[in-house]
Design a protein around this motif. Structure first.
Motif, PDB file in Angstrom:
ATOM      1  N   GLY A  55      37.432  38.048  40.358  1.00 35.98           N
ATOM      2  CA  GLY A  55      38.838  37.846  40.809  1.00 35.98           C
ATOM      3  C   GLY A  55      38.917  36.532  41.534  1.00 35.98           C
ATOM      4  O   GLY A  55      39.497  35.481  41.468  1.00 35.98           O
ATOM      5  N   ILE A  56      37.927  36.563  42.380  1.00 38.77           N
ATOM      6  CA  ILE A  56      37.709  35.345  43.195  1.00 38.77           C
ATOM      7  C   ILE A  56      37.325  34.071  42.412  1.00 38.77           C
ATOM      8  O   ILE A  56      37.928  33.057  42.420  1.00 38.77           O
ATOM      9  N   VAL A  57      36.525  34.239  41.502  1.00 38.33           N
ATOM     10  CA  VAL A  57      35.848  33.216  40.617  1.00 38.33           C
ATOM     11  C   VAL A  57      37.275  32.708  39.504  1.00 38.33           C
ATOM     12  O   VAL A  57      37.345  31.587  39.381  1.00 38.33           O
ATOM     13  N   LEU A  58      37.619  33.728  39.037  1.00 38.81           N
ATOM     14  CA  LEU A  58      38.637  33.399  38.130  1.00 38.81           C
ATOM     15  C   LEU A  58      40.189  33.023  38.622  1.00 38.81           C
ATOM     16  O   LEU A  58      40.893  32.634  38.054  1.00 38.81           O
ATOM     17  N   GLY A  59      40.224  33.394  39.992  1.00 36.77           N
ATOM     18  CA  GLY A  59      41.591  33.077  40.730  1.00 36.77           C
ATOM     19  C   GLY A  59      41.926  31.782  41.294  1.00 36.77           C
ATOM     20  O   GLY A  59      41.088  30.637  41.186  1.00 36.77           O
ATOM     21  N   SER A  77      48.318  45.544  38.002  1.00 40.66           N
ATOM     22  CA  SER A  77      47.461  45.880  39.516  1.00 40.66           C
ATOM     23  C   SER A  77      48.262  46.782  40.020  1.00 40.66           C
ATOM     24  O   SER A  77      47.854  47.758  40.613  1.00 40.66           O
ATOM     25  N   ASP A  78      49.540  47.032  39.881  1.00 41.56           N
ATOM     26  CA  ASP A  78      50.272  48.001  40.290  1.00 41.56           C
ATOM     27  C   ASP A  78      50.107  49.400  39.568  1.00 41.56           C
ATOM     28  O   ASP A  78      49.749  50.458  40.186  1.00 41.56           O
ATOM     29  N   LEU A  79      49.943  49.526  38.464  1.00 33.40           N
ATOM     30  CA  LEU A  79      49.322  50.472  37.766  1.00 33.40           C
ATOM     31  C   LEU A  79      48.087  50.871  37.962  1.00 33.40           C
ATOM     32  O   LEU A  79      47.799  52.206  38.427  1.00 33.40           O
ATOM     33  N   ILE A 290      41.186  46.353  36.703  1.00 30.18           N
ATOM     34  CA  ILE A 290      41.995  45.317  36.601  1.00 30.18           C
ATOM     35  C   ILE A 290      42.721  45.192  38.260  1.00 30.18           C
ATOM     36  O   ILE A 290      42.780  43.882  38.742  1.00 30.18           O
ATOM     37  N   PHE A 291      42.798  46.454  38.844  1.00 29.12           N
ATOM     38  CA  PHE A 291      43.260  46.214  40.351  1.00 29.12           C
ATOM     39  C   PHE A 291      42.467  45.635  41.278  1.00 29.12           C
ATOM     40  O   PHE A 291      42.820  44.823  41.999  1.00 29.12           O
ATOM     41  N   PHE A 292      40.880  46.054  41.041  1.00 29.75           N
ATOM     42  CA  PHE A 292      40.089  45.399  41.558  1.00 29.75           C
ATOM     43  C   PHE A 292      40.004  43.697  41.497  1.00 29.75           C
ATOM     44  O   PHE A 292      39.539  43.022  42.440  1.00 29.75           O
ATOM     45  N   MET A 293      40.058  43.413  40.217  1.00 28.71           N
ATOM     46  CA  MET A 293      40.385  42.227  40.059  1.00 28.71           C
ATOM     47  C   MET A 293      41.378  41.360  40.682  1.00 28.71           C
ATOM     48  O   MET A 293      41.294  40.082  41.277  1.00 28.71           O
ATOM     49  N   LYS A 298      43.841  37.795  45.268  1.00 24.36           N
ATOM     50  CA  LYS A 298      44.374  37.658  46.358  1.00 24.36           C
ATOM     51  C   LYS A 298      43.783  37.151  47.649  1.00 24.36           C
ATOM     52  O   LYS A 298      44.286  36.559  48.501  1.00 24.36           O
ATOM     53  N   ILE A 299      42.277  36.889  47.498  1.00 25.33           N
ATOM     54  CA  ILE A 299      41.511  36.430  48.397  1.00 25.33           C
ATOM     55  C   ILE A 299      41.639  34.776  48.546  1.00 25.33           C
ATOM     56  O   ILE A 299      41.217  34.342  47.501  1.00 25.33           O
ATOM     57  N   ASP A 300      41.883  34.468  49.551  1.00 28.72           N
ATOM     58  CA  ASP A 300      42.060  32.930  49.587  1.00 28.72           C
ATOM     59  C   ASP A 300      40.853  32.639  50.568  1.00 28.72           C
ATOM     60  O   ASP A 300      40.956  32.752  51.627  1.00 28.72           O
TER      61      ASP A 300
END
Length: 722
Positions: A55-59, A77-79, A290-293, A298-300
């Protein structure tokens, strides 16, 4: 205008195209979910670490391919979060709480209260408001049992300290979620009021009684009356979840609480079986990854590393977590006089923070009680503890020898009546599924050796695959092919002097057909040929062998035989741990060896501690293990007892591979565990050996623990049971 055109031209065209196509983005999500966890598990890192890093790499901090504020990512992610909380309740082991009810409540109070108080003080020290500080303590108060597969493999689940830790999990999780609901409710109403607090706690008590008692009873009654229809069970569970969440919202509780309590409510009603397995499978394969991704999105990174404050906050909450959990473990030692190894083990088990912590920090962030710096720090903390906790458990639990104290004197395992003949002598009944003519010959030979040795019989089994229509041409073709295979198997059995009775069955799936036939015939053993995992379906859902190993009532021997079983003269049985050794595998190997006048060696590898601890302890440890293993093997009272070897080596797998060069057959024990998705607790060592061994191999899968199995061989005036 020229500047705008220049910026558009400078954009990466690949990212621009991919970011505008939801189907392509979803395909990339599936690719990441499939590949990344496999890569990180090979690196011995938790899969969730790899997903967050993806998620960090693709975000926004990396390739800008996914945006955390996009509707698709927020919905999925909510699901994932809701499913994560539901599964946390669904997988809770109530038996551990019942076994150590008093101790679990005491330790749960300690491991919840100390982190809550110290975390709140740490938040105030960092300059957060009271509600934000309380949430900091709240997210540190829970813990996740990520190391459960490790202690399960070591066979120390009945240890008092470990059972206490597992029972305390539900107390700490519920406490954290309740405090979260109280804080959010107070913030929504805008003022702190004693009457409001009393009303909230009253609502909580009513809600828990209604859902945990009422829904549990209702689901059990419905499932009892509706039969075995899986569709009805799924609809009943999902309706219960929906109603639980709706009632939670009406009472002013957070939605997350509703999903967690719903999982607890249907936990025992659903029980262990296909419905629970599929419920967990759906979430763990798609929504939870998907939630973990999304957490990685969300990590900035600039915010995380821009200043000293964020790093200081991460260090503060990490030190508070480690210190408070250790203090709770030490207090438990003073109260219940546990050993230091037990204390260090329960400390390591209570360190990982995953589902409840993430739920609390996201809810606090969305309600603006927690800042982006806190969110980033807590996500990084989750990654650290998810890696550190299981590693510490492996380190301090060792081989589990020091954790063998049971909860209470156990009752004698129940012995199944079908495992003995009417005369009282255990005659082995062996089911041999026949499908592949290339492996059938060696499988029948092995079954004949075992049957002749125990005066038993062979049941060659052919499954004619069919759907609901019994008049299809495909069924007729399958029937004729099955008859030919059975005729060949019977002829071969007669040449080998073994009693054989053919079985031909029509079923809609191979694995259930094999398991049902074995149960109906009261079989003691299933012998199957080796099968490889091919294709995506086999990797995700398992192949026929996986499903038979998971569901069968009796031991299953999965054989890859490179030569005739009649030529086997030396058999090696590696025992990975000696706390709960698989003695049935040893007895199986000895029965086969007696048929060939062969020799069995039971091998245990003691990891060389010279580089880790003190060199002088090596010889003492080896001698103690050899003595303990010899005593365990001697309890089998075999006519020709196997040789026992204990060696030291830095790598267990390499030591077994080197020893296996002198043997014709290696029997690899596999303990079935229905608490994990897929149901098979095959260790990394077993996987590596299965890939690299060049001699004949048998993966010997046993049923769940606490079952007496007769594997039998006839000895005058004795009946051998394990």
């Amino acid at each position: 205008m020229m500047q705008l055109e220049s910026q558009v031209l400078n954009l990466d065209p690949t990212s621009q195209v991919l970011g505008q196509e939801p189907i392509i983005l979803f395909g990339i999500l599936l690719l990441v979910i499939l590949v990344v966890p496999i890569l990180f598990e090979r690196l011995r890192l938790p899969a969730l670490v790899g997903l967050v890093c993806s998620g960090i790499v693709l975000g926004p901090s990396g390739w800008h391919l996914f945006k955390p504020e996009s509707l698709m990512m927020r919905l999925l992610s909510d699901l994932g979060l809701f499913y994560l909380m539901f599964i946390a309740g669904l997988e809770f082991k109530f038996q551990f709480f019942r076994q150590q009810k008093g101790c679990s409540l005491v330790f749960g109070s300690l491991t919840f209260t100390l982190p809550l108080i110290l975390g709140t003080l740490g938040g105030r020290f960092f300059g957060l408001g009271w509600y934000g500080s309380i949430l900091i303590g709240c997210l540190l108060a829970s813990h996740s049992l990520l190391a459960y597969p490790i202690i399960s493999r070591l066979g120390v689940l009945n240890n008092k300290a470990i059972a206490m830790t597992m029972g305390a999990t539900v107390f700490s999780d519920i406490g954290s979620l309740l405090i979260l609901s109280v804080c959010l409710s107070i913030v929504d109403h805008g003022a702190f009021n004693l009457n409001q607090i009393i009303r909230i706690f009253g609502s909580v008590i009513i809600y828990f009684m209604l859902v945990l008692v009422g829904f549990n009873w209702a689901v059990k009654e419905f499932l009892r009356r509706s039969g075995d229809d899986e569709g009805n069970k799924f609809l009943c569970v999902f309706l219960s979840v929906f109603m639980s969440v709706v009632i939670a919202q009406l009472m002013g509780l957070d939605t997350i609480v509703g999903f967690f309590v719903a999982g607890l409510a249907v936990n025992e009603a659903v029980g262990e079986g296909a419905v629970k397995e599929k419920l967990i499978f759906i979430g763990s394969v798609l929504f939870i990854p998907i939630f973990f991704m999304y957490l990685g999105l969300k990590i900035d990174l600039p915010v995380l590393f821009k200043g000293y404050n964020t790093i200081k906050l991460l260090l503060i909450i990490f030190v508070v977590l480690i210190a408070s959990k250790f203090m709770a473990s030490v207090l438990a030692k003073l109260l219940y006089r546990y050993k230091w190894q037990e204390i260090l083990t329960i400390w390591s088990l209570s360190i990982p923070l995953v589902e409840t912590t993430l739920a609390v920090v996201l809810a606090g962030y969305q309600s603006r009680l927690l800042s982006p710096e806190v969110l980033n720090s807590v996500i990084v903390l989750v990654l650290i503890t998810a890696t550190l906790g299981p590693w510490l458990t492996r380190l301090v639990a060792g081989d589990g020898v020091g954790l063998t104290g049971s909860i209470a004197p156990e009752t004698s395992p129940i012995k199944s009546p079908y495992q003995e003949s009417e005369s009282g002598n255990p005659n082995l009944t062996i089911v041999v599924p026949v499908y592949n003519p290339q492996t059938q010959k060696h499988l029948i030979e092995m079954a004949a050796l075992l049957a002749n040795q125990s005066q038993g019989k062979i049941l060659p089994l052919a499954i004619a695959h069919a759907t609901s229509q019994m008049d299809t041409p495909q069924l007729e073709v399958a029937w004729q092919r099955s008859e030919k295979l059975l005729a060949k198997a019977i002829a071969q059995s007669q040449l080998l002097g073994a009693k054989a009775e053919p079985l031909l069955r029509i079923d809609d799936a191979f694995a259930p057909g094999i398991c049902r036939a074995a149960r109906e015939q009261k079989a003691n053993l299933i012998i199957m040929g080796w099968g490889k995992r091919t294709g995506l379906r086999a990797r995700l859902l398992g192949n026929v062998i996986d499903n038979v190993l998971w569901a069968s009532h009796c031991p299953v021997a999965v054989a890859r035989l490179v030569e005739s079983p009649k030529r086997i003269q030396r058999i090696l049985v590696p025992i990975e741990n000696i706390v709960t050794p698989t003695l049935t595998a040893v007895q199986f190997a000895q029965t086969l060896a007696d048929a060939n006048q062969a020799q069995v060696t039971v091998l245990n590898v003691c990891v060389n501690e010279a580089n880790r601890r003190q060199r002088r302890t090596g010889a003492i440890q080896v001698a103690a293990r050899r003595s303990q293993l010899s005593q365990l093997v001697s309890k089998l009272t075999l006519a020709n007892p196997p040789e026992v070897q204990v060696i030291t080596h830095e790598d267990v797998a390499q030591a077994i591979l080197q020893a296996a060069r002198l043997y014709d057959l290696v029997v690899l024990p596999l303990t079935r565990n229905r608490t994990t998705p897929g149901g098979l607790a095959m260790s990394d060592i077993t996987n590596e050996l299965a890939r690299q061994l060049t001699c004949s191999i048998i993966i010997f899968g046993e049923p769940q623990q606490n079952q007496k199995l007769v594997f039998s061989k006839r000895i005058p005036n004795q009946t051998i049971t394990v």
